[in-house]
Enzyme design. Structure first.
Site, PDB file in Angstrom:
ATOM      1  N   ARG A 290      20.129 -31.593  20.476  1.00 24.64           N
ATOM      2  CA  ARG A 290      19.632 -32.263  19.285  1.00 24.64           C
ATOM      3  C   ARG A 290      20.781 -32.861  18.492  1.00 24.64           C
ATOM      4  O   ARG A 290      21.702 -32.161  18.095  1.00 24.64           O
ATOM      5  CB  ARG A 290      18.904 -31.255  18.393  1.00 24.64           C
ATOM      6  CG  ARG A 290      17.406 -31.271  18.568  1.00 24.64           C
ATOM      7  CD  ARG A 290      16.783 -32.538  18.004  1.00 24.64           C
ATOM      8  NE  ARG A 290      16.437 -32.394  16.614  1.00 24.64           N
ATOM      9  CZ  ARG A 290      15.337 -31.779  16.168  1.00 24.64           C
ATOM     10  NH1 ARG A 290      14.472 -31.255  16.999  1.00 24.64           N
ATOM     11  NH2 ARG A 290      15.109 -31.709  14.882  1.00 24.64           N
TER      12      ARG A 290
ATOM     13  N   LEU B 133      25.240 -36.215  26.993  1.00 22.45           N
ATOM     14  CA  LEU B 133      24.898 -34.792  27.162  1.00 22.45           C
ATOM     15  C   LEU B 133      23.404 -34.570  26.964  1.00 22.45           C
ATOM     16  O   LEU B 133      22.760 -33.842  27.715  1.00 22.45           O
ATOM     17  CB  LEU B 133      25.689 -33.941  26.160  1.00 22.45           C
ATOM     18  CG  LEU B 133      25.390 -32.436  26.241  1.00 22.45           C
ATOM     19  CD1 LEU B 133      25.962 -31.846  27.520  1.00 22.45           C
ATOM     20  CD2 LEU B 133      25.937 -31.684  25.035  1.00 22.45           C
TER      21      LEU B 133
ATOM     22  N   HIS C 226       7.230 -22.324  13.797  1.00 22.08           N
ATOM     23  CA  HIS C 226       8.228 -22.553  14.848  1.00 22.08           C
ATOM     24  C   HIS C 226       7.671 -22.194  16.216  1.00 22.08           C
ATOM     25  O   HIS C 226       8.281 -22.491  17.232  1.00 22.08           O
ATOM     26  CB  HIS C 226       9.495 -21.748  14.566  1.00 22.08           C
ATOM     27  CG  HIS C 226      10.084 -22.073  13.232  1.00 22.08           C
ATOM     28  ND1 HIS C 226       9.859 -21.295  12.113  1.00 22.08           N
ATOM     29  CD2 HIS C 226      10.840 -23.120  12.821  1.00 22.08           C
ATOM     30  CE1 HIS C 226      10.474 -21.853  11.083  1.00 22.08           C
ATOM     31  NE2 HIS C 226      11.071 -22.949  11.479  1.00 22.08           N
TER      32      HIS C 226
END
Ligand code: GLN
Ligand code: ZN
Length: 743
Positions: free
Chosen positions: A503, A24, A682
């Protein structure tokens, strides 16, 4: 689901969807970079689903869950299924819309992402407002159901239930104050009814609705939503309602009264539900699935103990099932991929494929009831246990904060620092990969990392930072780095689990008593300190975070394992101090993650978690400053625990919440040093001097300026030097500016 008293129905509540070899990840990342078109992505997805069905089919389950594949996140899939995409994410192509919501694109910011219950999986937070127009879009659920039926399987579509969907959502920005997504339950249930009807028409007898939010404390309004939703929905198909993250508790009688035909109990964490069932008058027609195979950990099930649980439930129902405690999403796919682990360990492990076999063998009455073999003797460290037993009750206490601060080195007001890591450049990652593959010898790798430390020190000197860090270039991961050096831990070759989207993480396995065989970080910190006159902070990962991001032995309480890790860290802290390190930071970004979902477990958790941190850090002299770092600003129920860590300085995320968190900390009686992040790391954006100075002015207005430290929100490992240099220069300048205003 089964009709005769003798048979037990075997199933699992969900299955890993990243592929046995992380297919994936490769497919979606190729799609994002433009190397794989939508048709190619769909073909890759179909191949993963096919592999999932192969696994489920070959195990011999009585029914298989479908619809559990996801291109990114199952909560986002639910957003799509009820057509609740925010207007800013709507695109011509459905795939483009999906990934715009997941990751953002040129036009729109993504949905917020947050942790899924008490796990390290992250889901996308739906945005629901009074105007969200729900509409049934059962396409994905139907297609995946038909794929399984096409193979002759007894398929059970799985959906995230309506109550949890709304409880996991947040109010959209345009919603009036006081609006709660759950207010919309009356509008959402008919849409779920339509989806269920479509599935029933396609032939589905049973539908699984996951309601993990019911594993937390729920009040009258929420229970009423459960009642109305399930009274309606249970008239359309036979419903199997799952929790999966602990007991249903107060929701259990409500679910039963609402007429749901089946309940899947989490008997790993929610065994008390069986007592409740025994006290209720449960219809013998109710299907009860006993979740005795742990969906969240990787140990083999004690089949004898599990069989006893099944016996107990068989006294209550004629329709008994056996299953995983929750979806197998949280465990790696296949133990057979681990060829390097010792057999004494592998014979005690079960990953997803192995867990399928456990479920089936429990359903087969004549299968052997295996118990776990006793742990090998050398997994036990008498030394560690004796040392912990000998620790005095007050071994976790330091002298008063006032006395410590007076003894600690004086720094300029508003001292500047960073959280620990500096950019992990492509070049560093290449060196690490080459070293791992044996293409770079230890000495060269070591030299390369030392050169990086020297460069990071030079950068900070030039920028004028007050308290330096070595930059953590030698660490692949903040937990794995320690796991690789402590005995009692093993690391896997391919034990990947999804953390979010593409992730994946490979949690170490903590299987035995934890022993530190030598210093783990001292060399790096001392080397960095040798290059500068400014103080260099030592940098460690705290015991709770090490546990949270590992698969932890389940043969003793977490609190006991935490103490062993804490003792190893205590020795490391002592060695750092002896080597001349005046400031030691122990990161606990997972402190909130392990907080029990239900209030009644929280005090006990906070007690052992903070004691473990204090055992790790309290062996130092008053002169040595202990710092900690927590990654988030919404403390919620851990806020009282922060003071209990007894650190001298706590750095936290604060830039996005505009320093509001300082007032929260103050209310919680936290009166020590605090480093509210002034730079949102971020985002690639470089904040200006004025912007960071404005944050600092808010901070010094909120609390005594002598307590304030100046730092970014978190570590810099994911940023690039082109952002880090100007941002840190601005941060140092902002500190100087506000210092001069204070003077
Ligand atoms: N010291 C770690 C770093 O800077 C902390 C990471 C974290 O908070 N998750 O990367
Ligand atoms: Zn952080």
């Amino acid at each position: 689901m089964n009709d005769s008293k003798q048979t037990v129905h075997a199933t699992v509540l969900g299955y890993p969807r990243i592929g046995a070899d992380r297919e994936l990840k490769r497919a979606v990342e190729a799609h994002w970079s433009g190397r794989l078109d939508e048709a190619g992505l769909e073909a890759a997805a179909a191949a993963i689903r096919s592999q999932m069905l192969d696994d489920l089919a070959s195990a011999g389950l009585d029914s298989v869950p479908t619809g559990v594949f996801s291109l990114y996140d199952h909560v986002l899939d639910t957003v799509v299924a009820v057509d609740a995409l925010a207007p800013r994410h709507r695109r011509e192509s459905e795939t483009a819309a999906y990934f715009a919501a997941a990751r953002g694109d040129a036009e729109a910011a993504p949905l917020e992402m947050t942790k899924w219950f008490d796990t390290n999986y992250h889901y996308l937070v739906p945005e629901i407002g009074p105007g969200t127009a729900f509409r049934a879009r059962p396409g994905k659920a139907l297609a995946e159901y038909r794929e399984a039926v096409g193979r002759g399987l007894n398929a059970r579509p799985v959906l995230l239930g309506p109550v949890s969907f709304l409880l996991l959502a947040k109010a959209s920005d345009d919603a009036p104050i006081g609006f709660e997504p759950l207010d919309r339950i009356g509008d959402l249930v008919p849409v779920y009814a339509e989806i269920l009807s479509a599935l029933a028409e396609a032939g589905a007898e049973w539908v699984q609705l996951d309601e993990p939010a019911l594993c937390a404390d729920r009040g009258a309004v929420e229970l009423e939503a459960v009642r109305t939703a399930y009274e309606r929905l249970s008239s359309i198909a036979e419903l199997l309602v799952t929790g999966g993250y602990g007991p249903f508790g107060e929701s259990l009688p409500v679910l039963l009264e609402s007429g749901v035909q089946g309940l899947a109990l989490d008997l790993v964490r929610g065994g008390v539900d069986v007592d409740v069932l025994e006290s209720l008058n449960v219809s013998r027609e109710t299907f009860i699935s006993a979740g005795v195979v742990d969906g969240r950990n990787i140990w083999r099930t004690d089949l004898l103990a599990a069989a006893a649980e099944l016996e107990r439930l068989h006294r209550l129902t004629d329709r008994l099932g056996v299953s995983s405690s929750c979806s197998l999403l949280h465990v790696p796919v296949d133990l057979d991929a681990e060829t390097e682990l010792p057999s004494s360990l592998t014979e005690r492990l079960a990953f997803a494929r192995q867990k399928l076999r456990e479920v089936v063998s429990l359903a087969e009455a004549d299968a052997p009831r295996l118990q776990r073999p006793p742990a090998p003797d050398d997994w036990h460290s008498e030394t560690v246990r004796a040392r912990l037993d000998a620790l005095p009750e007050d071994a976790d206490r330091r002298v008063d904060y006032a006395e410590r601060v007076a003894a600690q080195d004086e720094l300029p007001p508003l001292p500047t620092t960073t959280i620990g890591s500096f950019p992990q450049t492509a070049e560093l990652r290449r060196a690490r990969a080459a070293h791992r593959r044996g293409l770079m010898i230890d000495a060269d790798y070591h030299a390369r990392m030392k050169a990086e430390v020297a460069a990071v020190i030079a950068e900070q000197e030039k920028l004028g930072v007050d308290v330096l860090v070595h930059g953590e270039p030698e660490r692949n991961d903040m937990v794995q780095y320690f796991a690789e050096q402590l005995t009692g831990f093993a690391t896997t070759a391919a034990g990947w689990v999804q953390s979010y989207g593409s992730r994946c993480v490979r949690p170490p396995i903590l299987y035995a008593d934890v022993v530190r065989t030598g210093p783990m970080t001292v060399e790096w910190t001392s080397y960095a300190q040798s290059l500068t006159d400014k103080p260099v902070k030592g940098m460690l990962t705290g015991p709770v975070t090490i546990l949270a991001w590992s698969f932890v032995r389940d043969d003793q309480p977490l609190a006991d394992t935490a103490e062993q890790v804490a003792l190893a860290l205590r020795d490391e802290v002592a060695d750092l101090e002896a080597a001349g390190t005046a400031i030691i930071q122990v990161d606990e970004p997972a402190l909130r993650e392990l907080l029990p979902l239900r209030r009644d477990g929280r005090a006990a958790y906070a007690a052992w978690a903070t004691r473990a941190f204090r055992i790790a850090t309290s062996g130092v002299k008053p002169e040595t400053a202990i710092h900690t770092h927590l990654c988030y600003s919404e403390f919620g129920d851990v806020i009282d625990a922060i003071a209990e860590l007894d650190a001298d300085v706590t750095s936290i995320e604060a830039s996005r919440s505009k320093m509001e968190v300082l007032a929260d900390l103050d209310r919680a009686d936290y009166r020590r040093g605090v480093g509210p992040g002034v730079w949102d790391i971020h985002s690639p954006r470089v904040p200006s001097v004025e912007e960071m100075a404005a944050s600092l002015r808010l901070a010094v207005a909120a609390v005594d300026p002598r307590r304030i430290w100046v730092n970014p929100d978190c570590g810099l490992k994911t940023r690039r030097y082109e952002e880090v240099r100007p941002a840190l220069a601005n941060m140092v300048e902002a500190a100087r500016l506000v210092r001069s205003e204070l003077a």
